[in-house]
Design a protein around this motif. Structure first.
Motif, short mmCIF file in Angstrom:
data_model
loop_
_atom_site.label_atom_id
_atom_site.label_comp_id
_atom_site.label_asym_id
_atom_site.label_seq_id
_atom_site.Cartn_x
_atom_site.Cartn_y
_atom_site.Cartn_z
N GLU A 166 -0.24 0.91 -10.17
CA GLU A 166 -0.33 2.36 -10.06
C GLU A 166 -0.91 2.81 -8.72
OE1 GLU A 166 0.95 4.40 -12.16
OE2 GLU A 166 1.50 2.90 -13.66
N GLY A 167 -1.51 1.90 -7.96
CA GLY A 167 -2.08 2.27 -6.67
C GLY A 167 -3.37 3.04 -6.79
N CYS A 168 -4.36 2.50 -7.45
CA CYS A 168 -5.67 3.15 -7.63
C CYS A 168 -6.77 2.24 -7.09
CB CYS A 168 -5.93 3.47 -9.10
SG CYS A 168 -4.73 4.59 -9.83
N SER B 149 -3.32 -2.69 -4.84
CA SER B 149 -3.53 -1.27 -5.18
C SER B 149 -3.82 -0.45 -3.93
CB SER B 149 -4.68 -1.14 -6.17
OG SER B 149 -5.92 -1.53 -5.58
N GLN B 150 -4.51 -1.03 -2.96
CA GLN B 150 -4.77 -0.32 -1.71
C GLN B 150 -3.49 -0.11 -0.91
OE1 GLN B 150 -7.70 -3.09 -0.34
NE2 GLN B 150 -9.43 -1.80 -0.91
N CYS B 151 -2.60 -1.08 -0.95
CA CYS B 151 -1.32 -0.92 -0.25
C CYS B 151 -0.46 0.13 -0.93
CB CYS B 151 -0.57 -2.25 -0.19
SG CYS B 151 -1.36 -3.50 0.84
N ASP C 103 -4.19 3.11 1.09
CA ASP C 103 -5.54 2.97 1.61
C ASP C 103 -5.54 1.75 2.55
OD1 ASP C 103 -8.23 2.95 2.14
OD2 ASP C 103 -8.84 2.24 0.16
N PHE C 104 -4.97 1.94 3.74
CA PHE C 104 -4.76 0.81 4.64
C PHE C 104 -6.07 0.31 5.25
CE2 PHE C 104 -0.65 3.27 5.08
CZ PHE C 104 0.03 2.45 4.21
N GLU C 105 -7.03 1.20 5.45
CA GLU C 105 -8.33 0.75 5.93
C GLU C 105 -8.99 -0.18 4.92
OE1 GLU C 105 -12.67 2.56 7.31
OE2 GLU C 105 -11.06 3.89 6.64
N GLY C 106 -8.94 0.22 3.65
CA GLY C 106 -9.50 -0.64 2.61
C GLY C 106 -8.74 -1.95 2.49
N ALA C 107 -7.41 -1.92 2.68
CA ALA C 107 -6.63 -3.16 2.61
C ALA C 107 -7.02 -4.12 3.72
CB ALA C 107 -5.14 -2.83 2.69
N ILE C 108 -7.27 -3.60 4.92
CA ILE C 108 -7.69 -4.46 6.03
C ILE C 108 -9.05 -5.09 5.74
CG2 ILE C 108 -8.37 -4.44 8.47
CD1 ILE C 108 -6.25 -2.27 8.91
N ARG C 109 -9.95 -4.31 5.20
CA ARG C 109 -11.28 -4.84 4.88
C ARG C 109 -11.19 -5.87 3.75
NH1 ARG C 109 -15.44 -2.09 7.22
NH2 ARG C 109 -14.94 -0.07 8.16
N THR C 110 -10.32 -5.63 2.79
CA THR C 110 -10.17 -6.60 1.70
C THR C 110 -9.64 -7.92 2.22
OG1 THR C 110 -9.77 -4.79 0.14
CG2 THR C 110 -9.09 -7.00 -0.53
N SER D 102 2.57 -4.93 5.40
CA SER D 102 3.61 -4.57 6.38
C SER D 102 4.59 -3.57 5.80
CB SER D 102 4.35 -5.83 6.84
OG SER D 102 3.46 -6.78 7.40
N ILE D 103 5.04 -3.82 4.59
CA ILE D 103 6.00 -2.91 3.97
C ILE D 103 5.38 -1.54 3.72
CG2 ILE D 103 7.34 -2.52 1.86
CD1 ILE D 103 7.82 -5.49 1.68
N ALA D 104 4.12 -1.53 3.24
CA ALA D 104 3.47 -0.26 2.95
C ALA D 104 3.30 0.58 4.22
CB ALA D 104 2.12 -0.50 2.28
N CYS D 105 2.85 -0.03 5.30
CA CYS D 105 2.68 0.71 6.56
C CYS D 105 4.02 1.19 7.11
CB CYS D 105 1.98 -0.18 7.59
SG CYS D 105 0.24 -0.50 7.25
N TYR D 106 5.04 0.34 7.01
CA TYR D 106 6.36 0.71 7.53
C TYR D 106 6.94 1.88 6.74
CZ TYR D 106 11.37 0.31 8.43
OH TYR D 106 12.68 0.58 8.74
#
Length: 624
Positions: free
Chosen positions: A302-304, A378-380, A384-391, A411-415
């Protein structure tokens, strides 16, 4: 009389405990008491019970027989009551109904309900009501319909529609329920629970609301449990909210935990969030690891990310921050005069790092890859790309392996989100943070953004991410790779910079292939040599294909031979690309390449054989 009062008190207490033997013994004592009184009386008339004293004795007997499921014995008591001249009331029949439910006799249940219906519009309800704990519950915790008479009449009109469809399809007939009390509904709800009949249970609740009769708290708990058993998790959550709102009583935390587990199995996120608050936060229950993983799977889909972090904190409160406030972007972005593959420069240290995080408390679970991967997903999904990088940095610092499929999600989420530049700025902020607990990135985050840039067709941005990424702090410090003596304090200089891997250069080579940039490809190859990384079959495959994009493709044969000299098997994709190019321009060397590919054990693809116009021989031992 004090003695008789004590005998009745003892009878009432034993009936509350449902001790049938002691109840019968107490009845015998009361009989003996009156027989003794009659024998000692000077008159010839016998001493009998005063009017009204006999009904409580029958109630106590019926209550015990009903509790133990002795329905035939309870019916015998009813016959004795009628022979004694007592009229049957709803309370005595409720006891018999309970016995029929406990005994599991559907025939007796129907018979008792018919007897209740035949009582008349105003059945007598006299007797000892204060000795029953059920009636105390009725008075304290009913679900009441709080509406005016006008609203009540309107609601009844909705429930009893003339069309015979809709809501009245689950409402029991008025003639059937006109004499029912809250105890009747509760006993029948127990009958529904034993038979897993959720539909009839909902009909009981609707009929109770229509009749404006109090519905007991325990009856609602049974209805909630039936909803969970039927996998109707949304209904269970809504019934739980209704019960707490109308009865002004909180459900037991264990009931909310059951709802939480059911909602996680059904992937119902709103119910998960509600039940988590009630069971874990307010009820102070600790979920097991299996339930946590099930919830994390739902939050990942769900992306939470925020709720994922809350769930992970229940396993092991982490001292590492998954996100932080953004600082000024102008201070962390690279200057415009930095050239391609320029000299790396380390950020100047300006502060002293904090001590390393303490070990997790005793009894807490150490977070593993299967705990943090759902959080990253869920961050992707939640962008929440900042949180994904930290994770990713946390996972790498804990020694977890970061697979290509995991990086591919970022990569897919950012693109798809079109936020490559914004995510790049966040990457630089985190990578140049001098706090060892919050700063530092992993090379996988750099690779993910480079891949997204290459997919978007912006090769210059991919090169810029590569250049700047190699100047950022790594999430793994030098002292973690080569621990110094304990007497040496940790310094900011002990932190190392991000080091590229082969995947980093493979991404750049893919961009060079898309843009046919052979010059940049040669620079990438020189960087590979300088980094002392050993090229593999993918590296040579990318270089061979890059050479085939040029007008002169002779260098592709050189890379092919160099790979074989280094005992690296060229990939089937390398052979097929060279065969297609040679065949397309009429270069007869495609025949030698074809034979060499077959001898190497590769099976030519159907599209290649169609292009060549002949059937390719498939030899034993092909690689697939």
């Amino acid at each position: 009389e004090p003695e008789l009062r004590q005998l009745f008190y003892n009878l009432s207490k034993q009936a509350e405990r449902a001790d049938l033997y002691k109840v019968l013994n107490a009845c015998s004592q009361i009989r003996d008491h009156f027989q003794a009184k009659s024998a000692s009386s000077s008159s010839s008339s016998s001493v009998t019970l005063q009017k009204g004293f006999e009904r409580p004795i029958y109630y106590c007997l019926l209550k015990c027989f009903g509790h133990h499921g002795y329905v035939k014995e309870a019916i015998g008591v009813l016959e004795d009551m009628k022979s004694y001249g007592l009229t049957l009331d709803i309370e005595s029949l409720n006891f018999v109904l309970q016995g029929a439910v406990v005994a599991g006799s559907q025939e007796h249940v129907e018979d008792v309900l018919e007897m209740i219906q035949q009582l008349g519009p105003n059945p007598p309800t006299e007797g000892l009501r204060q000795d029953s704990s059920q009636h105390l519950i009725e008075q304290e915790d009913p679900i009441r319909v709080k509406s005016s008479e006008k609203e009540q009449e309107g609601e009844e009109g909705k429930l009893d529609g003339e069309d015979g469809r809709g809501r009245d399809a689950v409402i029991l007939p008025r003639e059937m329920t006109r004499n029912w009390t809250s105890s009747t509904y509760s006993i029948l709800m127990e009958h529904c629970l034993l038979n897993h009949n959720l539909e009839y249970g909902l009909a009981l609740m609707a009929s109770s609301i229509r009749s404006n009769k109090p519905l007991q708290f325990e009856a609602m708990l049974k209805l909630i449990w039936m909803s969970i058993h039927a996998k109707e998790v949304r209904l269970a959550a809504e019934l739980a909210i209704l019960t707490e709102k109308e009865t002004m009583r909180n459900l037991p935390p264990s009931s909310w935990m059951n709802i939480l587990r059911a909602c996680s199995e059904a992937f119902y996120l709103p119910g998960i969030e509600l039940a988590w608050q009630k069971a874990v936060v307010e009820g102070l229950l600790i979920p097991d690891e299996g339930l946590v993983l099930s919830i994390l799977a739902v939050t990942a889909r769900e992306g939470c990310p925020q709720f994922s972090r809350i769930v992970l904190d229940s396993l092991n409160p982490s001292p590492i921050s998954f996100s932080s406030n953004s600082s000024s972007l102008e201070k962390v972005m690279p200057s415009n005069n930095s050239g391609r593959f320029g000299k790396r420069s380390s950020p100047s240290p300006t502060s002293t790092p904090q001590p390393p995080p303490p070990p997790p408390p005793k009894g807490k679970i150490t977070l593993q890859e299967w705990h943090l991967s759902p959080l990253f997903e869920s961050q992707c999904v939640g962008r929440d790309f900042e949180g994904a990088i930290r994770t990713l940095s946390i996972m790498k610092s804990h020694g977890h392996q970061l697979g290509p499929n995991l990086i591919h999600q970022l990569s897919i989420a950012c693109y798809k989100a079109g936020k490559i530049q914004e995510t790049f700025r966040k990457l630089v902020e985190i990578g140049r943070d001098e706090d060892p607990l919050k700063g530092g990135v992993d090379i996988s985050s750099v690779n993910a953004l480079m891949s997204a840039s290459v997919w978007s067709g912006d090769l210059d941005l991919a090169v810029e991410i590569y250049e700047v990424g190699m100047t950022l702090y790594d999430s793994v410090r030098k002292d973690e790779r080569n621990p110094p003596p304990p007497s040496v304090p940790k310094r900011i200089e002990d932190r190392c910079l991000v080091q590229p891997n082969l995947e980093t250069y493979h991404i750049l080579l893919s961009g060079c292939i898309d843009h046919k940039d052979r010059k940049l490809g040669q620079r990438v190859l020189r960087d590979i040599v300088q980094s002392k990384l050993k090229p593999n079959e993918i590296t040579y495959e990318r270089m061979i294909i890059l050479c085939l994009t040029q007008e002169s493709y002779e260098d592709s044969f050189g890379f092919l031979e160099q790979a074989k000299m280094e005992d690296i098997f060229p990939t089937r994709k390398s052979y097929e690309a060279m065969i297609r190019r040679c065949h397309g321009v009429g270069d007869e060397r495609w025949r030698l390449l074809y034979d060499e590919m077959v001898e190497a054990g590769y099976r030519p693809g159907r599209s290649l054989r169609d292009q060549l116009g002949e059937d390719a021989e498939v030899k034993d031992g092909w690689r697939g």
